[in-house]
Every structure is written in structure tokens, then in C-alpha cells.
Design a protein around this motif. Structure first.
Motif, short mmCIF file in Angstrom:
data_model
loop_
_atom_site.label_atom_id
_atom_site.label_comp_id
_atom_site.label_asym_id
_atom_site.label_seq_id
_atom_site.Cartn_x
_atom_site.Cartn_y
_atom_site.Cartn_z
N ARG A 86 0.81 -1.22 0.00
CA ARG A 86 0.00 0.00 0.00
C ARG A 86 0.84 1.27 0.00
O ARG A 86 0.32 2.36 -0.22
CB ARG A 86 -0.93 0.00 1.21
CG ARG A 86 -2.05 -1.03 1.10
CD ARG A 86 -2.94 -1.01 2.32
NE ARG A 86 -2.22 -1.44 3.52
CZ ARG A 86 -2.74 -1.45 4.75
NH1 ARG A 86 -3.98 -1.03 4.94
NH2 ARG A 86 -2.04 -1.88 5.77
N SER A 87 2.13 1.14 0.30
CA SER A 87 2.97 2.34 0.31
C SER A 87 3.26 2.80 -1.12
O SER A 87 3.51 1.98 -2.00
CB SER A 87 4.29 2.05 1.04
OG SER A 87 4.99 1.03 0.38
N ARG A 88 3.23 4.09 -1.31
CA ARG A 88 3.54 4.65 -2.64
C ARG A 88 4.98 5.15 -2.63
O ARG A 88 5.31 6.12 -1.95
CB ARG A 88 2.59 5.80 -2.98
CG ARG A 88 2.95 6.48 -4.31
CD ARG A 88 1.96 7.57 -4.66
NE ARG A 88 2.46 8.41 -5.73
CZ ARG A 88 2.41 8.12 -7.03
NH1 ARG A 88 1.88 6.98 -7.40
NH2 ARG A 88 2.88 8.95 -7.94
N PRO A 89 5.86 4.49 -3.39
CA PRO A 89 7.25 4.93 -3.42
C PRO A 89 7.39 6.32 -4.03
O PRO A 89 6.63 6.71 -4.92
CB PRO A 89 7.94 3.88 -4.29
CG PRO A 89 7.02 2.69 -4.27
CD PRO A 89 5.64 3.26 -4.17
N ASP A 90 8.36 7.06 -3.55
CA ASP A 90 8.72 8.34 -4.15
C ASP A 90 9.75 8.16 -5.25
O ASP A 90 9.95 9.06 -6.08
CB ASP A 90 9.28 9.28 -3.08
CG ASP A 90 8.26 9.60 -2.00
OD1 ASP A 90 7.20 10.15 -2.33
OD2 ASP A 90 8.52 9.27 -0.82
N ALA A 91 10.42 7.01 -5.25
CA ALA A 91 11.40 6.69 -6.30
C ALA A 91 11.57 5.18 -6.37
O ALA A 91 11.48 4.49 -5.34
CB ALA A 91 12.74 7.36 -6.02
N TRP A 92 11.80 4.69 -7.58
CA TRP A 92 12.10 3.28 -7.81
C TRP A 92 13.54 3.14 -8.25
O TRP A 92 14.09 4.02 -8.94
CB TRP A 92 11.20 2.71 -8.90
CG TRP A 92 9.84 2.31 -8.46
CD1 TRP A 92 8.69 3.05 -8.49
CD2 TRP A 92 9.47 1.04 -7.90
NE1 TRP A 92 7.64 2.34 -7.99
CE2 TRP A 92 8.08 1.10 -7.63
CE3 TRP A 92 10.17 -0.14 -7.62
CZ2 TRP A 92 7.39 0.01 -7.08
CZ3 TRP A 92 9.49 -1.22 -7.08
CH2 TRP A 92 8.11 -1.13 -6.82
N VAL A 93 14.16 2.01 -7.89
CA VAL A 93 15.47 1.62 -8.40
C VAL A 93 15.30 0.23 -8.99
O VAL A 93 14.85 -0.69 -8.30
CB VAL A 93 16.54 1.59 -7.29
CG1 VAL A 93 17.89 1.16 -7.87
CG2 VAL A 93 16.65 2.96 -6.61
N ILE A 94 15.66 0.05 -10.25
CA ILE A 94 15.46 -1.24 -10.91
C ILE A 94 16.71 -1.64 -11.70
O ILE A 94 17.49 -0.80 -12.12
CB ILE A 94 14.24 -1.23 -11.86
CG1 ILE A 94 14.46 -0.26 -13.03
CG2 ILE A 94 12.97 -0.86 -11.11
CD1 ILE A 94 13.36 -0.32 -14.11
N GLY A 95 16.88 -2.94 -11.86
CA GLY A 95 17.89 -3.46 -12.79
C GLY A 95 19.18 -3.94 -12.20
O GLY A 95 19.85 -4.79 -12.78
N SER A 96 19.60 -3.42 -11.06
CA SER A 96 20.88 -3.83 -10.47
C SER A 96 20.86 -5.33 -10.17
O SER A 96 19.92 -5.83 -9.55
CB SER A 96 21.15 -3.06 -9.18
OG SER A 96 21.04 -1.67 -9.36
N GLY A 97 21.89 -6.04 -10.60
CA GLY A 97 21.98 -7.47 -10.31
C GLY A 97 21.01 -8.33 -11.09
O GLY A 97 20.75 -9.48 -10.71
N ILE A 98 20.48 -7.81 -12.18
CA ILE A 98 19.57 -8.58 -13.04
C ILE A 98 20.22 -8.78 -14.40
O ILE A 98 20.73 -7.83 -14.99
CB ILE A 98 18.22 -7.85 -13.20
CG1 ILE A 98 17.49 -7.77 -11.84
CG2 ILE A 98 17.34 -8.54 -14.22
CD1 ILE A 98 16.22 -6.95 -11.88
N ASP A 99 20.23 -10.01 -14.89
CA ASP A 99 20.75 -10.31 -16.21
C ASP A 99 19.58 -10.30 -17.20
O ASP A 99 18.65 -11.10 -17.07
CB ASP A 99 21.40 -11.69 -16.21
CG ASP A 99 22.11 -12.02 -17.52
OD1 ASP A 99 21.79 -11.39 -18.56
OD2 ASP A 99 22.98 -12.91 -17.51
#
Length: 278
Positions: A86-99
Motif C-alpha cells: 500500500r505504500s507509494r514509493p517516491d522513487a524506484w530503483v530497478i535493474g541492479s543485479g539482473i541479467d
């Protein structure tokens, strides 16, 4: 060629403040990370650690159970789960450690959904291939090799003799967002022609995992005040990240310094930020 602005300590200090008695964990910024994988759970640990250390009030991680276990063993205050809740993030971080070659269809769809939203997204490593066409406000954080692949994906010629600044400006324009090109001097460009150089760094920073730390710092900086220009937020994160590497390695006041690991950089972040707001 657009004039290059050198980002300074005083520029950076404007992005940090001492919390007031009226602040709570949400007003200090909510960062959500969809990072790490069964093959690379450490990337999630490093990004989460950095987001906390850079001042985020609330950090949530979305990922596989093995990754969540690794995150919680290091940072038990982190909220983990299969979605943002239910929390609305103020920022997302994606992709680190993903092939990208090992991403499932479901993971790719989830990342695309974030890139089609309206919350700022820090796009690292294994999500960079999804950035073209994103409608969310984005900050891409490629290293040199990832930047060349991004140029190819965008159909931009990668001339070896072209100035980095010019190539970066072209990519930022094509992406329609901010691109942070990591290096000894980090360059940051946006689609409106802004261009910033960040020289606060040390050669000891060239070690595995420090890019994951930078992504977490950037998420925290954006989340603390999403209304600030992303170009400047990215430069601020790069400056703090580089300064933390110098502090951690002892490369201060002309000293040669010593080897460090990525968690050393994350651990030095509170000292750097505390010095900025003193």
C-alpha cells in the motif's frame, strides 16, 4: 556544444537537510527497489544498504525470496515482499543485479509497468534495455560498456573519436530523460541540454558493486524531494558517492588511500552527508 557545469560541494549540500520534529519516515522519502536475482543477490543488498545510509525514511525491496533473505540479513528494517504493497514509493530503483538474458516474462512485464508509470525510476544494469520508450521520469546509470550497447539499441553511431559529452547528450535526448555515465569523471545529461561533470571521486571506487551503491544513493536523493530536477539529483548522488569512496579509502588531502569494497562506500555515506549539513 552545451556548456559543461562542474558540480560542487555547495551544489550538493542544497539537497540535504536535518529532519525536523514534524518529519516522519514517509516525509523523508520512500524508496522501492526491484533489484538483485538468485544469481546476484548481493546487488540488492548493496542498493538497499545505500538507500538507508543516504537518508531514506522507508525502504522496500521487491524480489525473490532468496534475495529478500539476503537483504533482511543485512538490513532487517527493510520491508520485503512480492509487490510494493500500500505504500507509494517516491522513487524506484530497478535493474541492479539482473541479467536481461535471464529475466522472466513476468519480471520484464513488471519492470515495463514501472517504466510506464509516473514515479521517477533509476534504471541500472539489467533494465537499461527496457528504458527506450519509457514514459516515467528516468535516470539511467550505465557504465561505458552498457552505454555503448544503449547507443546501439537506439540506433546511434558509437564513434570512438566522438567526445563523451556529445554522445551522452544524444542518448539523453533520444531517451527523453537523464543519463548518468559513470567514469573517473562522471557525466550527467538530460533531454533539455543540461550537462554536468562530477569529478569528486577516486580510482579506488573502481571495484565491483559500487554501481549498485550509486543506484541506491540516487533513489534516496530523488525520494527525499521528487520535485527537484533529476539532472541535479543525479549529480548530487554521484558527488556523494565519490566523496564516500574517498572517505572510505582514506584518499583525502592528497593521501594515496587504500583498497575498499562497495559496502565500505555505503558505510561512509552518513559521514559525508553529516559533514554536508553541519
Amino acid at each position: 556544444m552545451t556548456e559543461i557545469r562542474e558540480w560542487s560541494r555547495s551544489d550538493t549540500a542544497r539537497f540535504f537537510r536535518v529532519p525536523t520534529r514534524g518529519d516522519d519516515k514517509y516525509s523523508r522519502g520512500v524508496v522501492a527497489l526491484r533489484t538483485g536475482s538468485s544469481a546476484y543477490p548481493g546487488a540488492a543488498v548493496l542498493g538497499v544498504e545505500a538507500a538507508w545510509r543516504a537518508g531514506a525514511g522507508f525502504v522496500r525491496h521487491i524480489g525473490a525470496q532468496r534475495v529478500a533473505d539476503a537483504v533482511l540479513s543485512r538490513r532487517p528494517e527493510t520491508v520485503t515482499g512480492p509487490h510494493a504493497g500500500r505504500s507509494r514509493p517516491d522513487a524506484w530503483v530497478i535493474g541492479s543485479g539482473i541479467d536481461p538474458q535471464d529475466r522472466s516474462f513476468e519480471e520484464t512485464a513488471a519492470l515495463r509497468q514501472l517504466l510506464a508509470g509516473d514515479v521517477p525510476v533509476v534504471v541500472d544494469a539489467g533494465a537499461l534495455d527496457l528504458a527506450p520508450g519509457a514514459s516515467a521520469p528516468v535516470v539511467l546509470t550505465p557504465h561505458a560498456g552498457e552505454f555503448r550497447r544503449l547507443q546501439e539499441r537506439l540506433g546511434l553511431a558509437a564513434a570512438d573519436d566522438a567526445p563523451r559529452e556529445q554522445a551522452l547528450a544524444h542518448v539523453a535526448t533520444e531517451i527523453g530523460g537523464v543519463v548518468l555515465l559513470k567514469g573517473a569523471t562522471t557525466l550527467v545529461a538530460d533531454a533539455r541540454g543540461g550537462l554536468i561533470a562530477v569529478s569528486e571521486s577516486t580510482g579506488w571506487l573502481a571495484t565491483a558493486g559500487t554501481g549498485d551503491v550509486l543506484a541506491g544513493v540516487l533513489g534516496a536523493v530523488i525520494a527525499a524531494d521528487p520535485t527537484r530536477p533529476l539532472l541535479e539529483a543525479a549529480a548530487t548522488a554521484a558527488w556523494v558517492h565519490g566523496r564516500a569512496a574517498r572517505v572510505a579509502s582514506g584518499a583525502i588531502d592528497g593521501a594515496a588511500g587504500h583498497p575498499i569494497v562497495a559496502l565500505d562506500v555505503a558505510s561512509a555515506l552518513p559521514l559525508v552527508i553529516g559533514d554536508l549539513i553541519a
